[in-house]
Each structure stands twice: as C-alpha cells, then as structure tokens.
Design a protein around this motif. Structure first.
Motif, PDB file in Angstrom:
ATOM      1  N   LEU A 252      -1.188  -0.970  -5.671  1.00  0.00           N
ATOM      2  CA  LEU A 252      -1.024  -1.994  -4.641  1.00  0.00           C
ATOM      3  C   LEU A 252      -0.825  -3.387  -5.248  1.00  0.00           C
ATOM      4  O   LEU A 252      -1.472  -3.755  -6.222  1.00  0.00           O
ATOM      5  CB  LEU A 252      -2.264  -1.998  -3.747  1.00  0.00           C
ATOM      6  CG  LEU A 252      -2.107  -2.572  -2.342  1.00  0.00           C
ATOM      7  CD1 LEU A 252      -1.082  -1.785  -1.559  1.00  0.00           C
ATOM      8  CD2 LEU A 252      -3.455  -2.546  -1.634  1.00  0.00           C
ATOM      9  N   THR A 253       0.093  -4.162  -4.647  1.00  0.00           N
ATOM     10  CA  THR A 253       0.334  -5.536  -5.080  1.00  0.00           C
ATOM     11  C   THR A 253       0.041  -6.501  -3.928  1.00  0.00           C
ATOM     12  O   THR A 253      -0.035  -6.090  -2.766  1.00  0.00           O
ATOM     13  CB  THR A 253       1.795  -5.736  -5.523  1.00  0.00           C
ATOM     14  OG1 THR A 253       2.657  -5.610  -4.368  1.00  0.00           O
ATOM     15  CG2 THR A 253       2.193  -4.692  -6.564  1.00  0.00           C
ATOM     16  N   HIS A 254      -0.067  -7.786  -4.263  1.00  0.00           N
ATOM     17  CA  HIS A 254      -0.317  -8.762  -3.199  1.00  0.00           C
ATOM     18  C   HIS A 254       0.908  -8.902  -2.289  1.00  0.00           C
ATOM     19  O   HIS A 254       0.796  -9.240  -1.111  1.00  0.00           O
ATOM     20  CB  HIS A 254      -0.704 -10.124  -3.794  1.00  0.00           C
ATOM     21  CG  HIS A 254       0.364 -10.781  -4.596  1.00  0.00           C
ATOM     22  ND1 HIS A 254       0.601 -10.478  -5.923  1.00  0.00           N
ATOM     23  CD2 HIS A 254       1.274 -11.735  -4.268  1.00  0.00           C
ATOM     24  CE1 HIS A 254       1.594 -11.218  -6.366  1.00  0.00           C
ATOM     25  NE2 HIS A 254       2.027 -11.989  -5.388  1.00  0.00           N
ATOM     26  N   GLN A 255       2.108  -8.580  -2.825  1.00  0.00           N
ATOM     27  CA  GLN A 255       3.303  -8.590  -1.975  1.00  0.00           C
ATOM     28  C   GLN A 255       3.233  -7.516  -0.897  1.00  0.00           C
ATOM     29  O   GLN A 255       3.666  -7.737   0.238  1.00  0.00           O
ATOM     30  CB  GLN A 255       4.565  -8.389  -2.827  1.00  0.00           C
ATOM     31  CG  GLN A 255       4.912  -9.561  -3.730  1.00  0.00           C
ATOM     32  CD  GLN A 255       4.327  -9.400  -5.125  1.00  0.00           C
ATOM     33  OE1 GLN A 255       3.357  -8.665  -5.307  1.00  0.00           O
ATOM     34  NE2 GLN A 255       4.928 -10.081  -6.097  1.00  0.00           N
ATOM     35  N   ASP A 256       2.662  -6.349  -1.253  1.00  0.00           N
ATOM     36  CA  ASP A 256       2.498  -5.270  -0.269  1.00  0.00           C
ATOM     37  C   ASP A 256       1.583  -5.723   0.868  1.00  0.00           C
ATOM     38  O   ASP A 256       1.833  -5.440   2.044  1.00  0.00           O
ATOM     39  CB  ASP A 256       1.897  -4.024  -0.927  1.00  0.00           C
ATOM     40  CG  ASP A 256       2.798  -3.432  -2.002  1.00  0.00           C
ATOM     41  OD1 ASP A 256       4.029  -3.517  -1.840  1.00  0.00           O
ATOM     42  OD2 ASP A 256       2.263  -2.878  -2.978  1.00  0.00           O
ATOM     43  N   ILE A 257       0.516  -6.418   0.507  1.00  0.00           N
ATOM     44  CA  ILE A 257      -0.428  -6.905   1.511  1.00  0.00           C
ATOM     45  C   ILE A 257       0.252  -7.923   2.419  1.00  0.00           C
ATOM     46  O   ILE A 257       0.087  -7.891   3.648  1.00  0.00           O
ATOM     47  CB  ILE A 257      -1.666  -7.528   0.832  1.00  0.00           C
ATOM     48  CG1 ILE A 257      -2.402  -6.454   0.015  1.00  0.00           C
ATOM     49  CG2 ILE A 257      -2.604  -8.145   1.870  1.00  0.00           C
ATOM     50  CD1 ILE A 257      -3.548  -7.004  -0.814  1.00  0.00           C
TER      51      ILE A 257
END
Length: 330
Positions: A252-257
């Motif tokens: 998971l990346t912060h872009q996904d969030i």
C-alpha cells in the motif's frame, strides 16, 4: 398427451423439499438422542463421584456394551463427546433447530466459552451451514476480529446488543481468501483478483461478514469531466453505509489512500442519503505499512480501512502472535 414441463418441475421440487425436511428431522432427532445420552452419562457419573475413576469406567463399560450392536457411534470417544455436548449445552430447549450434529461437533471442539458463544450466535443469525461454520472457525474469524476490537465488543455485536458504529467492528484485518485457490507465488494483476472475487462472490460475502450486499463492479464515476472506476461497491445494512473496495496487489502507498479517499468523498457528497452514515473505504492490499496508513489518515479517521489479504488459512498461533504485537503498541 404429454406432461407439461412446469408440472414435472413442480413435482421434482416437492420431492426434493420433502427429502430435505426428512433429513433435517432425522438429524434433529439424532441431536436430541446424543444430548439425552450425554445427560444420562453425566448424571450417572455424578452419582458415583466419590470414585475418581468412575467416569472412565462408566464410558468404557457402556461402549463395550453398545458398540457391538449399534456401531462406531458409541465408541469411547463418541460417548465422551455426548457427555461434553450435554455439559456445554445443558438446556434441551436452548438447542437450535437449524443446527445439525455436525454444527454441534464443531462447537463443542471449542474450549473457550466466549469464542464458542460467538460462533454459535453468528452461525445461528447468519444461518451458516456446517461447512461455512467450519470455514469460519478454521480461518480464525474470532481472533481476527479481536485484532482491532475488545472481546466484549465482539460478543456484544454478535448478540445484537450493540450496533456497529465503527467499520473495524465488522471489517477484518487480515482477510482470508483461501477459497480463491490462488497460490502466493502466482503472478496476477488487480483485475485478475477482482474477477476471481466476483466469481466466488458468495464465499467473499461470507468472509466479509454480517450485513453486506453487493452493488457494483468497476462502478464508473465522473469527477470534473474525468472518468474513474471504483473496483467493488457494497452496502452494509448494519453500518447503514456504502462500502467501497479498492484492490491493490502491491504494498500500500499513500497515493492509494488518496485515491480511495476521493471515491469516499464522492459517494458521501453525491450518492449518500441523509439518513445514511458516512461511506467506508476499504483498501484490500497484499501488504501494508500500518504506521504509514495512520500518519496519512486523520487521527479521527473512521472512513478508510486498510486490510491485508492472505491466500491461505492462518494458524491460530499466527493470529495470537499478531494480537500480542497489536496489544504491545498501546
């Protein structure tokens, strides 16, 4: 003169229903018989309680007398199970008609009272088959819920004493997707995982838990002239909210969030009715950094949940180790 297809199908349905009812009636009679046998063994055992070894002697003697005539259902092991059945469920009127003997065998194998009560309540309220109950026990459902909830809260929700107000009370982390029959080392894309989840939708709904209904796949939304697609859209009647799933086969990346937060905001502002609760977003990912997730989201976040998926059944020790790690953070 030829018979109509509808008449043939109607009669077939009657036959199948009658067979099912007969099987269910036979199994209920068997459950009650085992309960009564357990009751008599327990009462006789208590009458001879001054002799410490009387219980073992009693069951061994009964088995030797009954097994030659009535078969393996009256072995020492089975008679001990009937006694245990009565001790765990001492009130005959409390036995649940929808439970088969297989249900009860699974339940009496659970030593911890709270854990056993949880599975009993969930199996009854969700009308689980014995196979579904076995799957939930083997997937360590109870322990997975404890990773983000206290024991009292988990039992209260199962009893119907508490309505879930936080998504973590329902949404599990990790989610176990062993029913997909995918191997951990296999290479697959997010669309592949999404497709196989839809193919096994009934199993996925069982894993998701109470109150989920499937609404859409690759739901198209328009934002400022651009098109976006939400992987999976569900509704949960207990939370009274939309639940959006984004599938990520990478860490998971912060872009996904941020992407999922945009979808959640869209549903809150354009789809949600006034009487409904805020939309919930679930990032179903292959791996995640919990610290990164917490830092990226607001401290009072209740809208985004990150749940790691695994393609195999966890061992109880794995879940207990993870539970200890979670408790150690507080």
């Amino acid at each position: 003169m030829t018979l109509t297809t509808s008449l043939i199908e109607e009669i077939k349905t009657l036959i199948l229903l009658s067979r099912e009812q007969a099987i269910r009636a036979v199994d209920q009679t068997r459950v009650l018989m085992y309960w009564n046998i357990g009751k008599r063994i327990f009462e006789e055992e208590q009458a001879g309680k001054k002799r410490a070894d009387y219980g073992s002697y009693l069951i061994k003697s009964l088995s030797e007398a009954l097994q030659p005539e009535f078969g393996s259902g009256f072995s020492i092991r089975q008679l001990e199970r009937y006694r245990q059945f009565y001790r765990m469920f001492p009130i005959a009127s409390a036995l649940r008609a929808q439970f088969s003997w297989t249900h009860y065998k699974l339940l009496i194998s659970i030593e911890k009272k709270d854990k056993r009560e949880y599975y009993q309540l969930e199996a009854s309220s969700n009308n689980w088959t014995a196979r579904q109950l076995e799957r939930q026990i083997n997937s360590q459902l109870y322990e997975r819920l404890l990773l983000s909830n206290d024991k009292e809260s988990v039992i209260a929700v199962a009893r119907g004493e508490k309505t879930p107000s936080n998504p973590t009370e329902i949404i599990k982390d990790p989610m176990v997707l062993e029913f997909l029959s995918l191997k951990h080392e296999d290479v697959y894309y997010e669309k592949d995982l999404e497709s196989v989840l839809i193919t096994h939708l009934q199993d996925f709904l069982l894993e998701l838990g109470n109150g989920f209904s499937f609404l859409a796949r690759q739901k198209r939304i328009h934002i400022g002239g651009d098109e976006y697609f939400v992987d999976l859209v569900f509704y949960n009647r207990l939370l009274q909210s939309f639940v959006l799933f984004e599938i990520k086969t990478h860490k998971l990346t912060h872009q996904d969030i941020g992407q999922l937060q945009m979808y959640v905001n869209y549903y809150d502002r354009l789809e949600k009715q006034d009487f409904e609760n805020p939309t919930v977003g679930v990032l179903l990912c292959a791996d995640k950094n919990d610290a990164m997730v917490k830092i990226t989201l607001p401290e009072n976040n209740k809208s985004i949940v990150a749940s790691k998926y695994q393609l195999y059944l966890p061992s109880e020790q794995q879940l207990l180790d993870e539970l200890k790690n979670e408790l150690g953070k507080f």
